[in-house]
Design a protein around this motif. Structure first.
Motif, short mmCIF file in Angstrom:
data_model
loop_
_atom_site.label_atom_id
_atom_site.label_comp_id
_atom_site.label_asym_id
_atom_site.label_seq_id
_atom_site.Cartn_x
_atom_site.Cartn_y
_atom_site.Cartn_z
N ALA A 91 1.09 -1.34 -0.03
CA ALA A 91 0.13 -0.05 0.37
C ALA A 91 0.70 1.25 -0.06
O ALA A 91 0.64 2.16 -0.83
CB ALA A 91 -0.78 0.28 1.50
N ILE A 92 1.72 1.38 0.88
CA ILE A 92 2.89 2.66 1.10
C ILE A 92 3.44 2.43 -0.45
O ILE A 92 3.37 4.03 -0.84
CB ILE A 92 4.31 2.12 1.96
CG1 ILE A 92 3.28 1.75 3.15
CG2 ILE A 92 4.50 3.30 1.46
CD1 ILE A 92 4.08 2.08 4.06
N GLN A 93 3.93 1.39 -1.24
CA GLN A 93 4.72 1.54 -2.52
C GLN A 93 3.49 1.75 -3.26
O GLN A 93 3.30 2.75 -4.10
CB GLN A 93 5.01 0.61 -2.99
CG GLN A 93 5.43 0.31 -4.44
CD GLN A 93 6.06 -0.53 -5.11
OE1 GLN A 93 5.03 -2.15 -5.19
NE2 GLN A 93 7.20 -1.33 -5.37
N ALA A 94 2.08 1.65 -3.62
CA ALA A 94 1.18 1.93 -4.04
C ALA A 94 0.99 3.20 -4.38
O ALA A 94 1.01 4.42 -5.48
CB ALA A 94 -0.37 1.76 -4.22
N ASP A 95 0.47 3.99 -3.20
CA ASP A 95 0.55 5.24 -3.03
C ASP A 95 1.85 6.41 -3.79
O ASP A 95 1.61 7.10 -3.76
CB ASP A 95 0.30 5.16 -1.49
CG ASP A 95 0.41 7.42 -0.90
OD1 ASP A 95 -0.78 7.73 -1.14
OD2 ASP A 95 0.79 7.74 -0.10
#
Length: 132
Positions: A91-95
């Motif tokens: 999720a951090i990467q996607a953001d």
């Protein structure tokens, strides 16, 4: 929109030399800075006002790379003790990818953003083939 459009003035305070990456950036963010800044300076589209956005873009790309390294080691799904769940790094990467994409477009680093017409200069008389 009623009335005449405001005359846009090009910011001629372009950066003439590639500035060094800020010391506080991560190694991954500094690598991205060193990759894109020379290109932006060569294209003469980087101004002093753009440096904050450029820093944010490099931070986002650095974070994408850091999270990818974490995902490569831990996997996209991890065992939390209560069963499998998505690795928070995903999720951090996607953001960070979304932020980097938006900032890249603002900086002229995407094919679509490079194909857009540029702001006309003061010397441009404003006439176009469209009659505006």
């Amino acid at each position: 929109m009623k009335g005449t459009k405001p005359h846009l003035i090009v910011d001629n305070s372009g950066v003439k030399r590639a500035p060094a990456a800020p010391s506080w950036l991560s190694d991954e963010a500094k690598a991205e800075w060193r990759r894109v800044v020379p290109v932006l300076v060569q294209r003469q589209i980087l101004t002093v006002a753009d440096l904050g956005g450029l820093e944010n873009y490099c931070i986002a790309i650095g974070l994408v790379r850091q999270m990818e390294a974490k995902i490569q080691i831990e996997g996209a799904v991890i065992d939390s003790g209560n069963g499998a769940r998505k690795n928070p790094a995903v999720a951090i990467q996607a953001d960070a990818i979304n932020r980097a994409r938006l900032l890249a477009a603002e900086l002229g680093l995407t094919p679509v953003s490079r194909s857009r017409p540029s702001i006309r200069t003061e010397e441009d008389n404003g006439d176009s083939d469209l009659g505006f």
